[in-house]
Enzyme design. Sequence first.
Site, short mmCIF file in Angstrom:
data_model
loop_
_atom_site.label_atom_id
_atom_site.label_comp_id
_atom_site.label_asym_id
_atom_site.label_seq_id
_atom_site.Cartn_x
_atom_site.Cartn_y
_atom_site.Cartn_z
N ASP A 34 1.14 -1.34 -0.13
CA ASP A 34 0.26 0.37 -0.44
C ASP A 34 0.71 1.60 -0.23
O ASP A 34 2.46 1.23 0.40
CB ASP A 34 -0.59 -0.19 1.08
N GLU A 72 2.72 5.03 -4.32
CA GLU A 72 2.28 6.36 -5.44
C GLU A 72 3.92 6.66 -5.50
O GLU A 72 4.11 7.00 -6.59
CB GLU A 72 1.19 6.83 -4.95
N ASP A 115 -8.55 3.67 -2.04
CA ASP A 115 -9.95 4.16 -1.23
C ASP A 115 -11.23 4.37 -1.47
O ASP A 115 -11.77 6.16 -1.35
CB ASP A 115 -9.03 5.37 -0.33
#
Length: 977
Positions: A542, A545, A618
């Site tokens: 997770d 990015e 999300d």
Amino acid sequence: MRLSGQLVPFTSLLFLYCSLTVSALKTGDWKTCSQSAFCRRGRALAGRAKEAGANWKSPYAIEPTSVVVAADEAAFSAAVKSSIYPDITFKLDLQVLDDGVVRVRMDEVDGLRQRYNEASNWALNSEPSVSKQIEWTVGKGDVRAVYGAKKDISVVVNFSPLKITLLRGGKEEIVLNGEGLLHLEHFRNKAEPPPAPTEVPEEGLDGEEEAQQVMEVNSASSWFEGEPDGYWEESFLSWTDKKPKGPESLSLDINFPRHGHVYGIPQHATGLSLPTTTGEDSFFDEPYRLFNADVFEYLASSPMSLYGSIPLMYAHSASSTVGVFHVVGSESWIDVAHPKDGSTNTHWVSESGILDTFLLPGPTPEDVFAQYARLTGTPVLPAHWALGYHQCRWNYVSSDDVRSVQQRFDEEDFPVDVFWLDIEYSEEHKYFIWDKKNFPDPVDMTQDVEKIARKMVVIIDPHLKRTQDYPVYKEASELGILVKPSSGEGEYEGWCWSGSSSWVDFFNPGSWDWWKKLFKTTPQENGFSWIDSTESVGIWNDMNEPSVFNGPEISMPRDNVHYGGWEHRDVHNINGMLFSNQTWQALLARSNPPKRPFVLTRSFFAGSQRFGAMWTGDNMGTWEHMAVGIKMVLANNLGGMSFSGSDVGGFFGNPEPEMLVRWYEVGAFGPFFRAHAHIDTKRREPYLLDEPYKSIIRDVLRLRYKLLPMWYTAFRETSVTGIPILRPQFVMFPKDEAGFAIDDQYYIGSSGLLVKPVTEKGATEATVYLGEKQAYYDYFTSHIHRGNQKNITVKAELHQIPLFIRGGSIIPTRERPRRSSPLMKMDPFTLRVALDDQRKARGELYLDDGETFAHEQGNFVWREFKAEASKKGKGITLSSLDLAAARPSDAVDGKALSEYRGTNDFAASVSPVKVERIVVLGLGGKPTSVSTDSGAPLEWDYYDGVAAVGKKEGVASILTIKNPGVSVSSDWNIVIE
């Protein structure tokens, strides 16, 4: 973390993150095009070109005397000059690959600096092979190649102005720089003044016309390198981006003159057929942005950037499908317009990088998927258990919590394969280090889950807590493999869940073996290893990015420095893929013999399909997010990311029971099926619901498990061909224009299953589009429907899923309920045979051990089931054939088997597995006999439907063959007279 010298507790960090994300709905934490200097410059260029109209001329041209054609392959190179920068030289390289794909590359020659040129190294599966059969022909004003089985494909490169066109049958399919928007901002010194405008009036104009054109061209020229808009520095909110290399953006127009629909460039929350972003009737005001970003609670309809980026676009019409793969790893913005019916213009503007663009000629959807897969790789075949149901939330708080959740699933008869742990399992968010207060026995807990043939997945985020008592950070720091700040010295420090954090630079080869060592479950001589784990634990990557709470746009500063001296701006969109790539490699090396790794990633780039699954991030617990999640998963499938899904129930919020049921019905028909929830949500495990909701979800989960043979077979197909698992209407029926924009229903693999998820509150009916006259059988009632390019209305109460078997399909299922999928290994099969109008049907079944790589040595079962009409009479013959023996080169992961034996070890191990039932739909008449080909009679029942196929809609006739006694792994025939 430390803020102004004070330690900030986790609750404050969570408040900081949630405060940042509240504004996601307002989009204020992320740039618009007008707030991004290079996007402003790119859009302004397009505006100038539009104002100038026919007088606009691209300044780029090939120097004819520089053309060099390769002697032994379909490649040529040439020098390109720009009338705007007469002292700058660019080099153009073109290649035609073995499969007809055209590669176009262009870079500055002997510039002050090197543009980033390594994006393809990460995206491509291997260096593509250039054709030796095709030749370039050099003319006075162009270079061209003609090829294809019918010699109907041609590539034409015009010298002045530079234009590259892919044609089929003499008609333009893809045009590069047709609008003259190609622009590579060359490197320069900061003190360099803007060049003088160059006058390039057309010949044959009178004085007044010439003066007008000179004024227009000079205006355009002065804009190209005139006002230094954000060349060397740019500010956004409280951050300033220093740009030591100056401007280096890349602009390119890519047009599809004969294609009115474009798809792809995931990831965006929008329709599958991409809405327009420019023009008077534009749907969005902003271009589509590709910039991997942690956009919490993202808008349900927006061209904003999200967690992943794949610079791949398909264009489609009734005549053909083509594609463009624009390999750039930096932030990019893409405008889409339809200047006239049946055509599409696009404008791509990237912050940095060389021009490296692949033209995919198609001409069918299957062709372009295969062409892209040959470039970037096919999706990896996952472990079988990964296709089951995954139960997750932020967070299961202790070992006892995990055990109690598992116990409740068993007590309530809910199947589940995987339990997940989010960040709270770790001590102070030091990943790999367990919080022993709440998880005192992590290995025992994991083994308790594994005893019931289930798995655990644990999160590993990329940020490392900057503290010397954390061995992972300490080792990374000592090895010098952490991302550096703009100075190029030391370690970049930012804030994330761990507080003060640094990030591993996975572009640095020195990090790779070290990362593999961390996942070893036995002690290592040279440092830390994860002994508090097992070889079966999957990993969730997770925040890759990367997400940086105190960084610009909640990410890493663009002038940070990676291995090789490249700035973060050059590699931003690739960064997350390297994290999941190396995690996958680490899990692969963890065991001997190796097991198939399971890695879930939030951030991705082209080629990420080679390393596992992704999810759409999300999302919110709303009906709108449920609906757009389907479109996003379809788009990701088109982008190669077949193993994808959205969080069931929505990550944020407390969905009402009706919404939660519908979301499970959506999730059960997505490739990746996981329920997940935010730390502040109420517990919503399905067993907590009241009736009838609880029982409906139990039935939905059991349906998923019944259909696992179909899902696994579909995954084998995409791992070999690259064709997506979820296929929208235009893929199945490429000539039916009414289906080109449909994105709320889809087919699953080649199975023939059509699903129309219900995403509206209070719905009791659903509208389904059927693109052909063929019979479609309701999966649950066997009711026959025919649409013939029309909509039909079907019942869709809360417990009803609009699910249909296309006539001509055979669906393999396993009907016995089990607690987890590995427990189904020796269960018998049911075959549902849905006859088409010619009383034919076919289907496939693929099986292997579901866990190792033994299938690559030929240990698997791959069967074709067929129903064929008898030559005389109305009977049919059902048969099972060994597909792998007939097509060994198509069997496994796109690799040819050196040897295949139908009696392989795995096939022998499942030889006792039988087909216990065969259900034949649409036979149209009661049989006189049902027997094996040796004449042995079989037991059967027949139900005469309300109407036979071909007369009027009604319930199909149903023939049920009981216990035919045939093995799933052997050849057989059953004759129905």
